[in-house]
Write a protein that holds these residues in place. Sequence first.
Motif, short mmCIF file in Angstrom:
data_model
loop_
_atom_site.label_atom_id
_atom_site.label_comp_id
_atom_site.label_asym_id
_atom_site.label_seq_id
_atom_site.Cartn_x
_atom_site.Cartn_y
_atom_site.Cartn_z
N LEU A 1 0.84 -1.21 0.00
CA LEU A 1 0.00 0.00 0.00
C LEU A 1 0.87 1.25 0.00
CD1 LEU A 1 -3.13 -0.19 2.30
CD2 LEU A 1 -2.99 0.05 -0.17
N GLN A 2 2.04 1.15 0.65
CA GLN A 2 2.96 2.29 0.67
C GLN A 2 3.34 2.69 -0.75
OE1 GLN A 2 6.31 1.96 3.24
NE2 GLN A 2 5.12 1.25 4.98
N GLN A 3 3.48 1.65 -1.61
CA GLN A 3 3.81 1.91 -3.00
C GLN A 3 2.69 2.71 -3.67
OE1 GLN A 3 4.88 -1.82 -4.84
NE2 GLN A 3 5.04 -0.85 -6.84
N GLY B 1 2.39 -1.89 -18.27
CA GLY B 1 2.74 -3.16 -17.64
C GLY B 1 1.99 -3.36 -16.33
N ALA B 2 1.91 -2.28 -15.54
CA ALA B 2 1.21 -2.37 -14.26
C ALA B 2 -0.28 -2.59 -14.48
CB ALA B 2 1.45 -1.09 -13.46
N VAL B 3 -0.83 -2.02 -15.57
CA VAL B 3 -2.25 -2.24 -15.88
C VAL B 3 -2.49 -3.71 -16.18
CG1 VAL B 3 -4.05 -1.78 -17.58
CG2 VAL B 3 -2.76 0.09 -16.63
N VAL B 4 -1.57 -4.33 -16.91
CA VAL B 4 -1.68 -5.76 -17.19
C VAL B 4 -1.76 -6.53 -15.87
CG1 VAL B 4 -0.45 -7.77 -18.07
CG2 VAL B 4 -0.58 -5.70 -19.44
N ALA B 5 -0.87 -6.20 -14.94
CA ALA B 5 -0.85 -6.90 -13.66
C ALA B 5 -2.14 -6.67 -12.89
CB ALA B 5 0.35 -6.45 -12.83
N ALA C 1 -0.81 1.30 -9.56
CA ALA C 1 -1.45 0.08 -10.06
C ALA C 1 -0.71 -1.17 -9.61
CB ALA C 1 -1.54 0.12 -11.59
N SER C 2 0.63 -1.15 -9.69
CA SER C 2 1.32 -2.38 -9.30
C SER C 2 1.29 -2.56 -7.79
CB SER C 2 2.75 -2.40 -9.85
OG SER C 2 3.56 -1.52 -9.14
N GLY C 3 1.29 -1.44 -7.05
CA GLY C 3 1.13 -1.54 -5.60
C GLY C 3 -0.20 -2.17 -5.24
N ALA D 1 0.36 -10.74 -9.89
CA ALA D 1 0.74 -9.33 -9.77
C ALA D 1 2.06 -9.05 -10.47
CB ALA D 1 0.83 -8.94 -8.30
N GLY D 2 2.77 -10.10 -10.85
CA GLY D 2 4.05 -9.89 -11.52
C GLY D 2 3.94 -9.97 -13.02
#
Lengths: 340, 338
Positions: free
Chosen positions: A316-318, B83-87, B152-154, B259-260
């Motif tokens: 969540l920090q991210q 990339g983060a949207v894909v995850a 998004a990735s978070g 998530a990766g």
Amino acid sequence: MSDQADFQMTGSPNLYRMMMGFFASYGFLPVILVLLYLGFGLMEPVFLTGANALNIIEQASYLIVLATAQMFVLLTRGFDLSLGVVVSVVSVASAMVMVAIAPEGEGPVVLALTAGIFTAFAIGVTAGGINGLCVAYFGINPFVVTLGMQGIAFGLATTISGGFPVFGIPEAMINSFGQGGSWFGFLSPPVAICILILMLSHFVLNYTVFGRSLYLLGSNPRAAEVGGIPWRRYNMMSYVLCSTIAAVGAILMTARTGTGEPSTGGGLVLLSIAAAVAGGVSLRGGEGRVIHVVFGGLLVSVLSVGMNLARIDSFLQQVVLGFVVVGAVFLDRLRLRIRL
Amino acid sequence: MESLLNPTTNAERGHRILMRRLMVLGLLPLLMIVLCIVLGFVEPKFLRSANLINVLRNASFLMLIASGQMMVLIIGGFDLSVGAVVALTSVTTALSMNGLSAVFPDSLFLVISGGVLAGLAAGAAVGLLNGFVVAWMKVSPFMVTLGTLSIASGLALYLTQGVPVYGMPDLFTRDFGRMRILSLPVVIYLTAALLIMLWWIMNHTKFGKYVYAIGSNEHAARVSGVKVTFYIVATYVSCSMVASLTGILLTARVGSGEAGLGSTLMMESIAAAVIGGVSLRGGVGRVEMVALGALFLALVTNAMNLLRVDSKLQTVVIGVVIILAVGIETYQSRRAKR
């Protein structure tokens, strides 16, 4: 302009002007910083202790070093996406050199340290040199150049280390550059080196032709070219300086963990740009001072230490960091508008 | 303007344009044909149909995401968050499918379409955020999408705590994810259809024309009465939706929400786009060339796998390819200016 006129009519123009002047030169950050610090203090009284303040400053010093590196490139309207992975390569390579010369601290330790630091600088200068050459002399978009360099450096860092951390660094290294050591009896090494770099950068940026030219190069590249400044050379030098300062940061981080880390790099780019821009270094080039970077680095560190103490999930920090980045650039725009 | 200052005859200009077309169009396919022939000799496995289909399938995912990236690049932006949207899409789709199948265990259709819609919605949300902040607040797209990348990735990591999400319906993962029509994976058909649609949009609709216009001169477009803000937001949303779609297809293929997923796609999509001749200064780029760029990258990756190049070293090669490709493009455009 019109805002200012409106306000002047309603009263206390001097206070307003002073405030606006303050915001225009330092941004909203110092205020936000104080509010955040007090806010976290209310949530967790531990946060306000002297030990924690020292901890925040120590954490921030690593980031401030990297953000200062990034600032030199940002000033010229550039970017360095490869900064984080350059840190990884330097960390891994210098650790391997030290371990090869003095395994487990047995052998010529001084030679090992010197060789390790020399390796670090050599890699920093090389990576920055390639970046700078491509950007300044070949005219390739800095985003693409440093993105490519990111791929290259990441591949190198994981290949030479096999993807594993490098252990067995001499104790002397950890003692002289790690958090445990102390310089002049009271300063912890990362803080001391950070202050040194800040002072040097301040001097270079304000009192040398090179430094002043970087500002001109960023705010008006055409003028720099017409004005007869050797702008290609200076532009390249800014990339070299960036990677070299990043290498110093890498040495500090290697000493902190006691290992050469091939994978720390990734997130550092985002953090370094976030800290610099949040502090008030402009992405449009030509604007930014050392003090801005200090504020930015402190902001990110206060946030991360505070969120850790408040036991907020690291993922969540991210998310929070992402919002802070977007918010910071938005405020940067606002600051520009105030000035106009 | 330039032509007024620099009068050239029509024939001369036509000749020059033809040469540039040849340079741009000629180099990449030529390089790919040479690469294929050499590979065929060095490693006969390359020419097996299973391997060729594999290359095409990997290229399809990249083509999709790179063509979305292309639209944003053409309008003069950047999207680091693809990339983060894909995850995020992968995680949202998997989680909502699992949630829905717990509530409605009997209606598979509802479960799958609900999951897919949730994934697309997540993508659209990120795209909206990107577009609004870029277009309305006039913040640098680089910083905005760097921020949303982190967000998004978070979120994806937070929702799954880094653990893959299993248990999606077999109909989605096995039957759809591995479905083949005429022995080709269904992904290839979907990609082809979408690319043709994008080509049509970019070349034959008002939307496409405006995107090019805004990218080459935003001020001129605004003054001419184009609703610049709307088109920028729409472009970012389209890009994220395409990334989302890629995420859903990838999720079906791997069979779990991760998530990766797609962490390398951001860099590769920009690489494919610039190799395909899209300018980072906006206004220039064509779908078919971007597709070729993606195919080229997939070929290079496949070649390195077949030749047993260490996977860690492969990023080095990709990095060099990116710099070279853009270096050549920069060199050409400089010469063209002279």
